[in-house]
Motif scaffolding. Sequence first.
Motif, PDB file in Angstrom:
ATOM      1  N   ARG A   3       0.815  -1.210   0.000  1.00  0.00           N
ATOM      2  CA  ARG A   3       0.000   0.000   0.000  1.00  0.00           C
ATOM      3  C   ARG A   3       0.850   1.262   0.000  1.00  0.00           C
ATOM      4  NH1 ARG A   3      -2.818  -1.217   4.124  1.00  0.00           N
ATOM      5  NH2 ARG A   3      -2.039   0.234   5.678  1.00  0.00           N
ATOM      6  N   ILE A   4       2.010   1.204   0.639  1.00  0.00           N
ATOM      7  CA  ILE A   4       2.812   2.421   0.745  1.00  0.00           C
ATOM      8  C   ILE A   4       3.763   2.611  -0.435  1.00  0.00           C
ATOM      9  CG2 ILE A   4       2.727   2.372   3.259  1.00  0.00           C
ATOM     10  CD1 ILE A   4       5.566   1.357   3.292  1.00  0.00           C
ATOM     11  N   LYS A   5       3.814   1.637  -1.347  1.00  0.00           N
ATOM     12  CA  LYS A   5       4.752   1.758  -2.463  1.00  0.00           C
ATOM     13  C   LYS A   5       4.466   2.983  -3.320  1.00  0.00           C
ATOM     14  CE  LYS A   5       6.412  -2.971  -3.038  1.00  0.00           C
ATOM     15  NZ  LYS A   5       6.401  -4.188  -3.888  1.00  0.00           N
ATOM     16  N   ASN A   6       3.188   3.317  -3.498  1.00  0.00           N
ATOM     17  CA  ASN A   6       2.824   4.450  -4.345  1.00  0.00           C
ATOM     18  C   ASN A   6       3.287   5.781  -3.767  1.00  0.00           C
ATOM     19  OD1 ASN A   6       1.578   2.766  -6.196  1.00  0.00           O
ATOM     20  ND2 ASN A   6      -0.421   2.902  -5.174  1.00  0.00           N
ATOM     21  N   GLU A   7       3.484   5.840  -2.478  1.00  0.00           N
ATOM     22  CA  GLU A   7       3.921   7.083  -1.848  1.00  0.00           C
ATOM     23  C   GLU A   7       5.327   6.936  -1.282  1.00  0.00           C
ATOM     24  OE1 GLU A   7       0.977   7.539   1.178  1.00  0.00           O
ATOM     25  OE2 GLU A   7      -0.421   8.528  -0.155  1.00  0.00           O
ATOM     26  N   LYS A   8       6.083   6.036  -1.850  1.00  0.00           N
ATOM     27  CA  LYS A   8       7.344   5.632  -1.233  1.00  0.00           C
ATOM     28  C   LYS A   8       8.309   6.792  -1.019  1.00  0.00           C
ATOM     29  CE  LYS A   8      11.010   2.201  -1.454  1.00  0.00           C
ATOM     30  NZ  LYS A   8      11.579   1.051  -2.193  1.00  0.00           N
ATOM     31  N   LYS A   9       8.462   7.656  -2.016  1.00  0.00           N
ATOM     32  CA  LYS A   9       9.440   8.732  -1.894  1.00  0.00           C
ATOM     33  C   LYS A   9       9.097   9.669  -0.743  1.00  0.00           C
ATOM     34  CE  LYS A   9      11.696  12.488  -4.391  1.00  0.00           C
ATOM     35  NZ  LYS A   9      11.786  13.251  -5.669  1.00  0.00           N
ATOM     36  N   LYS A  10       7.852  10.101  -0.701  1.00  0.00           N
ATOM     37  CA  LYS A  10       7.424  11.025   0.350  1.00  0.00           C
ATOM     38  C   LYS A  10       7.546  10.385   1.726  1.00  0.00           C
ATOM     39  CE  LYS A  10       3.373  13.599   1.936  1.00  0.00           C
ATOM     40  NZ  LYS A  10       1.941  13.911   1.673  1.00  0.00           N
ATOM     41  N   LEU A  11       7.090   9.146   1.832  1.00  0.00           N
ATOM     42  CA  LEU A  11       7.131   8.461   3.117  1.00  0.00           C
ATOM     43  C   LEU A  11       8.563   8.163   3.552  1.00  0.00           C
ATOM     44  CD1 LEU A  11       4.146   5.991   2.629  1.00  0.00           C
ATOM     45  CD2 LEU A  11       4.212   7.996   4.119  1.00  0.00           C
ATOM     46  N   THR A  12       9.410   7.821   2.589  1.00  0.00           N
ATOM     47  CA  THR A  12      10.808   7.544   2.918  1.00  0.00           C
ATOM     48  C   THR A  12      11.492   8.786   3.461  1.00  0.00           C
ATOM     49  OG1 THR A  12      10.955   5.795   1.249  1.00  0.00           O
ATOM     50  CG2 THR A  12      13.025   6.743   2.016  1.00  0.00           C
ATOM     51  N   GLU A  13      11.215   9.931   2.861  1.00  0.00           N
ATOM     52  CA  GLU A  13      11.792  11.187   3.348  1.00  0.00           C
ATOM     53  C   GLU A  13      11.345  11.474   4.775  1.00  0.00           C
ATOM     54  OE1 GLU A  13      10.577  14.076   0.497  1.00  0.00           O
ATOM     55  OE2 GLU A  13      12.112  13.518  -0.979  1.00  0.00           O
ATOM     56  N   GLU A  14      10.066  11.213   5.048  1.00  0.00           N
ATOM     57  CA  GLU A  14       9.545  11.436   6.399  1.00  0.00           C
ATOM     58  C   GLU A  14      10.168  10.458   7.391  1.00  0.00           C
ATOM     59  OE1 GLU A  14       7.006  13.320   9.282  1.00  0.00           O
ATOM     60  OE2 GLU A  14       7.701  13.870   7.285  1.00  0.00           O
ATOM     61  N   ALA A  15      10.308   9.202   6.970  1.00  0.00           N
ATOM     62  CA  ALA A  15      10.921   8.197   7.842  1.00  0.00           C
ATOM     63  C   ALA A  15      12.371   8.559   8.154  1.00  0.00           C
ATOM     64  CB  ALA A  15      10.846   6.820   7.185  1.00  0.00           C
ATOM     65  N   LEU A  16      13.094   9.015   7.137  1.00  0.00           N
ATOM     66  CA  LEU A  16      14.492   9.403   7.343  1.00  0.00           C
ATOM     67  C   LEU A  16      14.605  10.604   8.272  1.00  0.00           C
ATOM     68  CD1 LEU A  16      15.968   8.942   3.753  1.00  0.00           C
ATOM     69  CD2 LEU A  16      16.531   7.613   5.800  1.00  0.00           C
ATOM     70  N   LYS A  17      13.615  11.487   8.201  1.00  0.00           N
ATOM     71  CA  LYS A  17      13.623  12.654   9.093  1.00  0.00           C
ATOM     72  C   LYS A  17      13.607  12.219  10.548  1.00  0.00           C
ATOM     73  CE  LYS A  17       9.904  15.022  10.224  1.00  0.00           C
ATOM     74  NZ  LYS A  17       8.719  15.924  10.170  1.00  0.00           N
ATOM     75  N   TRP A  18      12.783  11.220  10.872  1.00  0.00           N
ATOM     76  CA  TRP A  18      12.682  10.783  12.269  1.00  0.00           C
ATOM     77  C   TRP A  18      13.838   9.875  12.664  1.00  0.00           C
ATOM     78  CZ3 TRP A  18      10.285  13.868  15.084  1.00  0.00           C
ATOM     79  CH2 TRP A  18       9.148  14.537  14.628  1.00  0.00           C
ATOM     80  N   LEU A  19      14.380   9.127  11.702  1.00  0.00           N
ATOM     81  CA  LEU A  19      15.598   8.369  12.003  1.00  0.00           C
ATOM     82  C   LEU A  19      16.749   9.326  12.303  1.00  0.00           C
ATOM     83  CD1 LEU A  19      15.527   5.425   9.425  1.00  0.00           C
ATOM     84  CD2 LEU A  19      15.305   5.257  11.912  1.00  0.00           C
ATOM     85  N   GLU A  20      16.812  10.416  11.556  1.00  0.00           N
ATOM     86  CA  GLU A  20      17.846  11.426  11.822  1.00  0.00           C
ATOM     87  C   GLU A  20      17.613  12.088  13.175  1.00  0.00           C
ATOM     88  OE1 GLU A  20      20.031  15.173   9.567  1.00  0.00           O
ATOM     89  OE2 GLU A  20      18.014  14.578   8.950  1.00  0.00           O
ATOM     90  N   PHE A  21      16.365  12.336  13.507  1.00  0.00           N
ATOM     91  CA  PHE A  21      16.027  12.970  14.787  1.00  0.00           C
ATOM     92  C   PHE A  21      16.552  12.152  15.965  1.00  0.00           C
ATOM     93  CE2 PHE A  21      13.124  13.439  18.418  1.00  0.00           C
ATOM     94  CZ  PHE A  21      13.197  14.812  18.634  1.00  0.00           C
ATOM     95  N   VAL A  22      16.412  10.825  15.885  1.00  0.00           N
ATOM     96  CA  VAL A  22      16.861   9.974  16.993  1.00  0.00           C
ATOM     97  C   VAL A  22      18.319   9.537  16.837  1.00  0.00           C
ATOM     98  CG1 VAL A  22      14.523   9.135  17.417  1.00  0.00           C
ATOM     99  CG2 VAL A  22      16.062   7.797  15.949  1.00  0.00           C
TER     100      VAL A  22
END
Length: 256
Positions: free
Chosen positions: A122-141
Amino acid sequence: MSNIVLKIDSIEKSFGGLKAVRELSLFVNKGEILGMIGPNGSGKTTIFNIISGFLKPDRGKIFLNGTDITKLSPHIRADLGIGRLFQDVRIFKKLTAIENVLLAQKNHSIEGPLASFFKINRIKNEKKKLTEEALKWLEFVGLKDKRDTIAENLSFGQQKLLALATILFSDPEIILLDEPLSGLDPQMKNKVLDLILELKDLGKTIIVIEHLLDFVFDMSDRVILLNNGKKVYDGSPKELRKNHLLMEVFTGNHAE
């Protein structure tokens, strides 16, 4: 307009003949860090289970932004903005760090493999946007460089940070932190404390259960002290530090 994000009204919970929570009422203001302390068996984790929907109260109600959520499931409460970091680390050990975060979108619970498979598709269609958001929180921690590391190969402290990132990815309005410093070395404890204070600066509302009282007093705007399922103090951490009640409760000498 009310500034109260979460309100608990006269909650009670018993297990057989044991009253785990007794006539508990409390509120949490937007952007506040509320510390919840008390000796073992005082009802802290039971209260978290009631707030997050894993237990139903025997009586009383819970309100999130004025809406009664008492009968809602944990999944729906998560979607409404309640995130929870459990004391035991709940991540997918065989997946990478970034896969763990992506799977946490709008869901803080561990799912079965079939549900997880459909979510990945389901998330493949929004992968780029979601990946950027995921990386933001990985960077935060502090785990951006571990994005492709299998979770079981991370240290225990890093796994806790990953679990926190998965919660933040879903953008919760209120975060329940259950013993966030448990099992961590001194350096990692200070890092987690700094992250909690950064989350407050970002406008997050936080309730934290922690046995390390100095950390609770340092991070909290307000502290609730529980004893035998009952609230016996609600106020300033500074005032509680010098209150004889604190010693009485933790030494078992507090009279009901």
